[in-house]
Design a protein around this motif. Structure first.
Motif, PDB file in Angstrom:
ATOM      1  N   LEU A 257       1.789   6.144  -0.039  1.00  0.00           N
ATOM      2  CA  LEU A 257       1.592   4.972  -0.903  1.00  0.00           C
ATOM      3  C   LEU A 257       0.796   5.322  -2.150  1.00  0.00           C
ATOM      4  O   LEU A 257       0.932   4.661  -3.184  1.00  0.00           O
ATOM      5  CB  LEU A 257       0.890   3.853  -0.129  1.00  0.00           C
ATOM      6  CG  LEU A 257       1.637   3.310   1.094  1.00  0.00           C
ATOM      7  CD1 LEU A 257       0.849   2.187   1.747  1.00  0.00           C
ATOM      8  CD2 LEU A 257       3.036   2.810   0.710  1.00  0.00           C
ATOM      9  N   ASP A 258      -0.036   6.380  -2.057  1.00  0.00           N
ATOM     10  CA  ASP A 258      -0.805   6.807  -3.229  1.00  0.00           C
ATOM     11  C   ASP A 258       0.083   7.519  -4.253  1.00  0.00           C
ATOM     12  O   ASP A 258      -0.345   7.723  -5.396  1.00  0.00           O
ATOM     13  CB  ASP A 258      -1.935   7.742  -2.800  1.00  0.00           C
ATOM     14  CG  ASP A 258      -2.981   7.033  -1.954  1.00  0.00           C
ATOM     15  OD1 ASP A 258      -3.197   5.822  -2.168  1.00  0.00           O
ATOM     16  OD2 ASP A 258      -3.559   7.685  -1.065  1.00  0.00           O
ATOM     17  N   LEU A 259       1.273   7.895  -3.835  1.00  0.00           N
ATOM     18  CA  LEU A 259       2.196   8.607  -4.729  1.00  0.00           C
ATOM     19  C   LEU A 259       3.192   7.674  -5.416  1.00  0.00           C
ATOM     20  O   LEU A 259       4.015   8.116  -6.217  1.00  0.00           O
ATOM     21  CB  LEU A 259       2.957   9.679  -3.930  1.00  0.00           C
ATOM     22  CG  LEU A 259       2.075  10.690  -3.171  1.00  0.00           C
ATOM     23  CD1 LEU A 259       2.945  11.663  -2.381  1.00  0.00           C
ATOM     24  CD2 LEU A 259       1.173  11.456  -4.139  1.00  0.00           C
ATOM     25  N   LEU A 260       3.118   6.389  -5.109  1.00  0.00           N
ATOM     26  CA  LEU A 260       4.007   5.418  -5.752  1.00  0.00           C
ATOM     27  C   LEU A 260       3.643   5.264  -7.228  1.00  0.00           C
ATOM     28  O   LEU A 260       2.491   5.503  -7.624  1.00  0.00           O
ATOM     29  CB  LEU A 260       3.898   4.060  -5.058  1.00  0.00           C
ATOM     30  CG  LEU A 260       4.435   3.969  -3.631  1.00  0.00           C
ATOM     31  CD1 LEU A 260       4.108   2.600  -3.032  1.00  0.00           C
ATOM     32  CD2 LEU A 260       5.943   4.208  -3.596  1.00  0.00           C
ATOM     33  N   PRO A 261       4.596   4.854  -8.055  1.00  0.00           N
ATOM     34  CA  PRO A 261       4.280   4.607  -9.470  1.00  0.00           C
ATOM     35  C   PRO A 261       3.150   3.581  -9.595  1.00  0.00           C
ATOM     36  O   PRO A 261       3.045   2.671  -8.766  1.00  0.00           O
ATOM     37  CB  PRO A 261       5.597   4.043 -10.029  1.00  0.00           C
ATOM     38  CG  PRO A 261       6.656   4.558  -9.095  1.00  0.00           C
ATOM     39  CD  PRO A 261       6.014   4.606  -7.744  1.00  0.00           C
TER      40      PRO A 261
END
Length: 413
Positions: A257-261
């Motif tokens: 989720l930390d890698l989402l835009p």
């Protein structure tokens, strides 16, 4: 003299009596005890000739065997709900005590004990123990599908002993993938084990993440070690340096989720707005939520408890929801939730609204929080004004909600 319980710390058999004592107000002293030393003294062997624990020392004489001790403690202060209110309830309590001890605990112990080297390990024996355990859990799961507790509508000695027996499995060998086949047993175990009188004795209980490996009896080979020339042993002494390099801490893997835009919605800002709005909630907080909401970066979900017919007792229902929110703590950085307990009397309906980072319910939450499968999940369609209004009402704890009074409303933020 006061009651004295001789046992080592963490003995699950002893926990039965200690929990029963919390319910009945019986005072029990637990002195320091060293297994292998304290239980070998002449004084101890006089109380229990085979040197096993726990042993309860009473003014009338000693008692051994954990179920017998728990029965004694449960009755010491006269009649109470732990032993039922009728002859049939008393018999059913005894029935479940025997069932959980002979069918559940015995199978767990055969499975776990063989793996840690307490008894000889063999694949056929393990398969037989697992099959017997599954059969017992299936029967228990069926009973709990229509009962909050084993007997009656409150905790009895049957629940204390059964949950202590189950605890050995949940904490040592019964992983989530194993217990997920028995959702009613899971719900029951986590509800009861988190009751205040249980937590005073057992603390915070965590489910094991893995089945322990089989302890190898052939690990030590002293004869072969002596046959090896001393010169060949020297290179092994040079090993520590690369080992240290291999064991150096690795960067913690990022949550997907930390890698989402990046999202224009900042979850902490919404949580602050929710917490700080004390008046004109609809005009300030609800309007602010919809102004912030980013349907590309977040998703909204309704949840409805699948087994509302079980929710006949108010405090049990509230504890059930409270336990769910505790286990959601791992998602605090990525979620906001409202849980409504609806109804003026049982059975109570449990309904929820959740805001999650990302377009779907995060996989790590589905994997780690067993409660998730106890609810029906429906993604909110914000183009539907009726669904959007329902979201607003759930956020503001509107009452009546869908024609029913609110027993309570809990917030996860």
């Amino acid at each position: 003299m006061a009651l004295v319980l001789h046992t080592y710390k963490g003995n699950k058999g002893a926990e039965k009596a200690l929990i029963a004592a919390e319910y009945t107000g019986v005072q029990i002293n637990v002195p320091d005890f060293e297994m292998g030393v304290s239980n070998k003294t002449p004084e101890f062997l006089k109380m229990n000739p085979i040197g096993k624990v726990p042993v309860l020392e009473t003014p009338e004489g000693p008692i051994f065997e954990s179920n017998a001790i728990a029965r004694y403690v449960s009755r010491l202060n006269g009649e109470n709900s732990l032993n039922g209110s009728s002859l049939i309830e008393y018999a059913q309590i005894e029935q479940w005590i025997d069932f959980s001890s002979l069918e559940i605990f015995a199978s767990i112990f055969m499975w776990f004990g063989a793996r840690i080297g307490y008894m000889p390990y063999s694949v056929p024996s393990e398969e037989a123990a697992i099959a017997a355990l599954k059969r017992a859990l299936d029967a228990l799961n069926t009973h709990l599908s229509s009962n909050t507790y084993l007997v009656g509508h409150s905790i009895t000695l049957a629940d204390i002993i059964t949950v202590c027996n189950l605890s050995l499995g949940f904490t040592t060998i019964m992983t989530k993938s194993f217990t997920s086949a028995y959702p009613h047993v899971e719900r029951y175990f986590w509800t009861v084990i988190n009751q205040p009188n249980f937590k005073k004795v057992v603390g915070d209980v965590k489910q094991t993440e893995a089945v322990p490996p089989v302890t190898s009896k052939k690990a030590a080979q002293p004869a072969k070690a002596k046959e090896e020339p001393k010169k060949k042993a020297a290179p092994a002494a040079e090993a520590p340096k690369p080992v240290e390099e291999e064991e150096a801490p690795k960067p913690k893997a990022k949550n997907p989720l930390d890698l989402l835009p990046p999202s224009p919605m900042v979850l902490d800002e919404w949580k602050r707005l929710y917490s700080n709005t004390k008046s004109n909630f609809r005009e300030v907080a609800i309007k602010g939520f919809w102004d912030m909401y980013d349907p590309e970066g977040y998703s909204l979900w309704f949840c409805d408890y699948k087994y509302n017919d079980e929710n006949t007792v108010s405090f049990v229902t509230l504890n059930k929801v409270g336990g769910f929110l505790q286990r959601m703590d791992l998602a605090r950085k990525y979620a906001f939730g409202k849980m409504l307990i609806c109804g003026a009397e049982g059975p109570f309906k449990v309904k929820g609204l959740w805001l999650f980072r990302g377009p779907e319910i995060p996989k790590f939450i589905m994997d780690e929080v067993y409660d998730m499968e106890l609810y029906e999940w429906t993604k909110v369609d914000i183009s539907d004004e009726a669904q959007k209004e329902r979201v607003s009402q759930m956020i503001e704890d509107a009452e009546p909600f869908e024609g029913e009074a609110l027993l309570d409303a809990k917030c996860f933020k």
